[in-house]
Design a protein around this motif. Structure first.
Motif, PDB file in Angstrom:
ATOM      1  N   VAL A  49       4.650   9.729  -7.402  1.00  0.00           N
ATOM      2  CA  VAL A  49       5.498  10.920  -7.365  1.00  0.00           C
ATOM      3  C   VAL A  49       6.845  10.565  -7.991  1.00  0.00           C
ATOM      4  O   VAL A  49       7.530   9.679  -7.494  1.00  0.00           O
ATOM      5  CB  VAL A  49       5.722  11.379  -5.905  1.00  0.00           C
TER       6      VAL A  49
ATOM      7  N   SER B  14       8.239   1.073  -2.463  1.00  0.00           N
ATOM      8  CA  SER B  14       7.527   1.263  -3.721  1.00  0.00           C
ATOM      9  C   SER B  14       8.362   0.864  -4.931  1.00  0.00           C
ATOM     10  O   SER B  14       8.038   1.231  -6.059  1.00  0.00           O
ATOM     11  CB  SER B  14       7.117   2.729  -3.853  1.00  0.00           C
TER      12      SER B  14
ATOM     13  N   ALA C  42       6.569  -0.857  -7.798  1.00  0.00           N
ATOM     14  CA  ALA C  42       5.574   0.039  -8.394  1.00  0.00           C
ATOM     15  C   ALA C  42       6.233   1.120  -9.235  1.00  0.00           C
ATOM     16  O   ALA C  42       5.655   1.622 -10.196  1.00  0.00           O
ATOM     17  CB  ALA C  42       4.730   0.670  -7.289  1.00  0.00           C
ATOM     18  N   ARG C  43       7.454   1.500  -8.888  1.00  0.00           N
ATOM     19  CA  ARG C  43       8.164   2.506  -9.655  1.00  0.00           C
ATOM     20  C   ARG C  43       8.757   1.937 -10.938  1.00  0.00           C
ATOM     21  O   ARG C  43       9.363   2.667 -11.727  1.00  0.00           O
ATOM     22  CB  ARG C  43       9.316   3.096  -8.826  1.00  0.00           C
TER      23      ARG C  43
ATOM     24  N   GLN D 243      11.220  13.325   1.835  1.00  0.00           N
ATOM     25  CA  GLN D 243      11.764  12.487   0.773  1.00  0.00           C
ATOM     26  C   GLN D 243      11.216  11.067   0.880  1.00  0.00           C
ATOM     27  O   GLN D 243      10.814  10.455  -0.112  1.00  0.00           O
ATOM     28  CB  GLN D 243      13.297  12.475   0.874  1.00  0.00           C
TER      29      GLN D 243
ATOM     30  N   GLY E 163       7.684  10.860  -0.216  1.00  0.00           N
ATOM     31  CA  GLY E 163       7.647  11.015  -1.667  1.00  0.00           C
ATOM     32  C   GLY E 163       8.049   9.729  -2.363  1.00  0.00           C
ATOM     33  O   GLY E 163       7.372   9.249  -3.284  1.00  0.00           O
ATOM     34  N   LEU E 164       9.143   9.128  -1.885  1.00  0.00           N
ATOM     35  CA  LEU E 164       9.622   7.886  -2.513  1.00  0.00           C
ATOM     36  C   LEU E 164       8.618   6.752  -2.328  1.00  0.00           C
ATOM     37  O   LEU E 164       8.498   5.864  -3.179  1.00  0.00           O
ATOM     38  CB  LEU E 164      10.972   7.473  -1.904  1.00  0.00           C
ATOM     39  N   ALA E 165       7.910   6.770  -1.190  1.00  0.00           N
ATOM     40  CA  ALA E 165       6.983   5.671  -0.912  1.00  0.00           C
ATOM     41  C   ALA E 165       5.793   5.692  -1.864  1.00  0.00           C
ATOM     42  O   ALA E 165       5.123   4.677  -2.057  1.00  0.00           O
ATOM     43  CB  ALA E 165       6.497   5.763   0.538  1.00  0.00           C
ATOM     44  N   ASP E 166       5.508   6.862  -2.443  1.00  0.00           N
ATOM     45  CA  ASP E 166       4.371   6.978  -3.351  1.00  0.00           C
ATOM     46  C   ASP E 166       4.869   6.884  -4.788  1.00  0.00           C
ATOM     47  O   ASP E 166       5.488   7.818  -5.302  1.00  0.00           O
ATOM     48  CB  ASP E 166       3.681   8.333  -3.105  1.00  0.00           C
ATOM     49  N   ALA E 167       4.591   5.765  -5.421  1.00  0.00           N
ATOM     50  CA  ALA E 167       5.154   5.512  -6.750  1.00  0.00           C
ATOM     51  C   ALA E 167       4.655   6.520  -7.788  1.00  0.00           C
ATOM     52  O   ALA E 167       5.232   6.654  -8.858  1.00  0.00           O
ATOM     53  CB  ALA E 167       4.822   4.092  -7.198  1.00  0.00           C
TER      54      ALA E 167
ATOM     55  N   VAL F 182      10.462  14.461  -6.048  1.00  0.00           N
ATOM     56  CA  VAL F 182      10.936  14.188  -4.688  1.00  0.00           C
ATOM     57  C   VAL F 182      12.175  15.025  -4.401  1.00  0.00           C
ATOM     58  O   VAL F 182      12.287  15.690  -3.366  1.00  0.00           O
ATOM     59  CB  VAL F 182      11.271  12.687  -4.513  1.00  0.00           C
TER      60      VAL F 182
END
Lengths: 212, 473
Positions: B409, A83, A86-87, B400, B403-407, B414
């Protein structure tokens, strides 16, 4: 398996193969890599990645010596691998050429802290960064970063008022915090962190869309 | 828990040559294990208590570098080499060509590591992952290693037994591979780094190689020898053993880039690493079939061997699965990866070597470990520490990762979810360390026992306050 020379030969041959494939060949492939030269709109030559300032180069050594790499990566992966984009950790994925000026490159393997590959592009002011290095929790509540408080000197405010170098903090009983040279170098290095330049092998996303 | 059924009381005559170097290697390996674990626990503490010890020498990165270098180059390597030297002399029915050189090598090695601790704490790290030790000290470690390992290679060449046992294949591989891996790493990553990211690739080759082509074969050698010896049953499906060995040799070195998936390196390198990472399933599964112990035996050595085989199978499968790109996208850069490494290094390698140590100590010293309760405590605390420590990072790292994979959050959320698991990991490491301290206490009691006439158990009773009935008979 009972013939000694065959065992020796096999053991050495198997490792030799991976040594050739994963050490010798990559070295051969990456050694000629050089900075990208392009011409900007004003017709002057632009080098990417740009050289870091002397202060930032010294800051890199401080980054290495304190092991900031334990919690911070400096690599942005493509959208399919994570991600990161996206971040907002970068405009494009990082590629080998982004790291030419760092020896050793601090790629990192842990993201307890944010990725820093493009930190210089998204940070606040230098003053804010020094506060963050002194005590991360003054800048970001609940940060688990330990900071580098030992690179700052705590001293009473002089008669002529606060020093211009002092950190900008809420007044604290006539005490001021002065960053050492090392702290300023580290801040300069963080400010210089940027891997967003346009490269033929790593076009920026907008351009990539246009090409399709 | 009983002591092995019929442990040979002492060394055979030709084995006497290896007694001192093996004892020295095992002893210093044990001390490095305690030191490394202490630094590891301190580093783990700083992850959730960032404000404690606000000193430059106690920076998290420096503590971690000391811990990983000491645990790898000190604890696992020296203990593994100690067990390996004995195995080679025992299996080859031969002598060490020069036990003095093995001792000198270990002294040089220990001096270099001892100097390495203040060097790293004062900021002398090279900044290359896994190779943080200042280069001059790295060269001394390599020199010390070569002096010791030379004896091992000579013992294989002087083998007086028809044919080679599986333990001998694995040890020969390990001895030659580590020399090559470390030399290459020092030359290409530390001494003559080319610009940019090449050092990271070369260091990856070293780090993965050290795990799969140095620690793993040493630990497997210990298991391939001691499991049949202690349980009295031959390995299952012995015809699979050569396949396990050669597939490990073939794929182990190619996994260099599994830690760099998505990284700024040529794409073909990542693909090669992923393929090799998955193919490592072959040696993992084959060796697991060979070494599966079942319900036989309950001596301390057998228990540690079972723990080692279980950790190897689980850790090997998980690391193969997580090298897949889809899993990597979620779990890369998380504490989950640390959990897998700890499971393999502490649960598999260290336990496999302890199986060897429990079988060897009576032979090398001529005495049994004096205190049975401490043996039980060692076993229980080791398992408990691993369950808590590795479990905490596995669960916390898993959360973790998602959480990190979902931008959407943010990183602070996280880490807020992760924090209790970071705390639990510190507890786990502390329990694990306590377990190794109980073993050390047992060894100290054994050494103190030498001061008394044979047969006296007074010291045991006085020091630990237990009745003679629970002490070893």
């Amino acid at each position: 398996m009972n013939y000694g020379p065959l065992l020796f030969f096999g053991v050495l041959a198997t490792l030799a193969a991976s040594w050739l494939g994963l050490v010798a060949v990559p070295r051969h492939q990456l050694a000629p890599l050089d900075a990208d030269l392009s011409t900007n709109s004003a017709n002057s030559v632009v080098t990417y990645p740009p050289a870091r300032s002397g202060q930032a180069v010294q800051g890199h050594a401080i980054y290495v010596a304190h092991g900031c790499v334990a919690c911070h990566t400096q690599q942005v992966r493509a959208a399919k691998d994570g991600s990161d984009l996206a971040r907002g950790w970068g405009r494009r994925r990082t590629v080998a050429r982004d790291y030419l000026r760092d020896s050793p490159a601090q790629l990192g393997a842990s993201r307890l802290g944010p990725d820093l590959a493009n930190y210089g592009e998204r940070l606040g002011t230098n003053a804010f960064n020094l506060v963050r290095l002194y005590n991360p929790r003054m800048a970001v509540t609940n940060s688990i970063c330990e900071g580098v408080p030992f690179l700052f000197e705590q001293r009473p405010v002089g008669l002529t008022g606060p020093s211009p170098e002092a950190l900008i903090l809420p007044p604290d009983g006539g005490v001021e915090i002065i960053p050492s040279a090392a702290a300023r170098q580290l801040a300069a290095y963080l400010t210089s962190l940027s891997s967003g330049g346009e490269l033929p092998e790593a076009p920026l996303p907008a351009k990539e869309e246009g090409n399709r | 828990m009983s002591v092995p059924a019929n442990p040979p009381a002492s060394l055979e005559a030709h084995e006497q040559t290896c007694r001192l170097p093996v004892l020295y290697l095992l002893g210093s390996g044990l001390i490095w294990l305690l030191v490394g674990l202490a630094f590891s626990a301190l580093a783990s503490l700083k992850l959730h208590a960032p404000e404690c010890l606000p000193f430059a020498w106690a920076s998290l990165g420096r503590l971690q570098a000391v811990a990983s270098n000491i645990l790898l180059l000190g604890a696992a390597s020296q203990t593994g080499l100690g067990v390996a030297l004995w195995l080679l002399v025992h299996l080859g029915k031969t002598e060490l060509v020069s036990w003095g050189s093995a001792i000198i090598g270990t002294v040089v090695w220990n001096l270099a590591l001892t100097a390495g601790i203040p060097a790293l704490l004062l900021g002398g790290s090279t900044g290359i992952p896994g190779l943080e030790l200042p280069p001059s000290l790295g060269v001394l470690v390599l020199l010390g290693y070569l002096l010791v390992a030379g004896n091992g290679v000579a013992a294989i060449m002087g083998c007086r037994r028809g044919g080679y046992a599986p333990a001998q294949w694995f040890i020969l591989g390990a001895l030659l591979w580590f020399a090559w891996l470390y030399t290459t790493a020092l030359v290409t990553a530390v001494y003559f780094p080319s610009r940019g990211i090449f050092a990271a690739i070369s260091a990856g080759w070293f780090n993965q190689g050290v795990l799969w082509l140095w620690l793993t074969p040493l630990a497997l050698a210990s298991l391939y020898h001691f499991i049949p010896e202690l349980t009295g049953k031959p390995v299952r499906s012995p015809e699979l053993a050569p396949v396990a060995f050669w597939s490990l040799a073939l794929f182990g070195g190619w996994t260099a880039t599994v830690g760099l998936v998505g990284g700024p390196i040529p794409a073909w390198l990542v693909s090669v690493g992923v393929v090799a990472g998955v193919l490592l399933l072959i040696p993992v599964l084959l060796a697991s079939v060979n070494l599966y112990v079942g319900a036989v035996g309950s001596s301390p050595a057998v228990r540690f061997a079972k723990l080692a085989v279980g950790s190897f199978t689980l850790g090997g499968i998980v690391s193969a699965v997580t090298s897949l790109r889809c899993a990597n996208a979620v779990l890369h850069f998380t504490q989950f990866e640390v959990a897998v490494r700890e499971l393999l290094q502490l649960g598999f390698v260290s336990a496999a070597l302890f199986a060897g140590i429990y079988a060897l100590v009576p032979r090398l010293t001529g005495r049994k470990l004096p205190h049975c309760g401490l043996v039980k405590a060692h076993w229980a605390l080791t398992v408990l520490g691993l369950l808590i420590g590795v479990g905490a990072y596995a669960i916390g790292g898993w959360k973790q990762g998602w959480g990190l994979a979902d931008a959407k959050v943010d990183l602070l959320s996280v880490n807020a979810v992760l924090k209790p698991w970071l705390r639990l990991h510190t507890v786990g490491l502390a329990v694990f360390l306590l377990g190794q301290l109980t073993f050390t206490a047992n060894v100290v009691l054994l050494l103190v026992g030498f001061a008394l006439p044979v047969g006296r158990t007074l010291v045991t009773e006085v020091v630990t306050g237990t009745a003679p009935a629970t002490a070893a008979k």
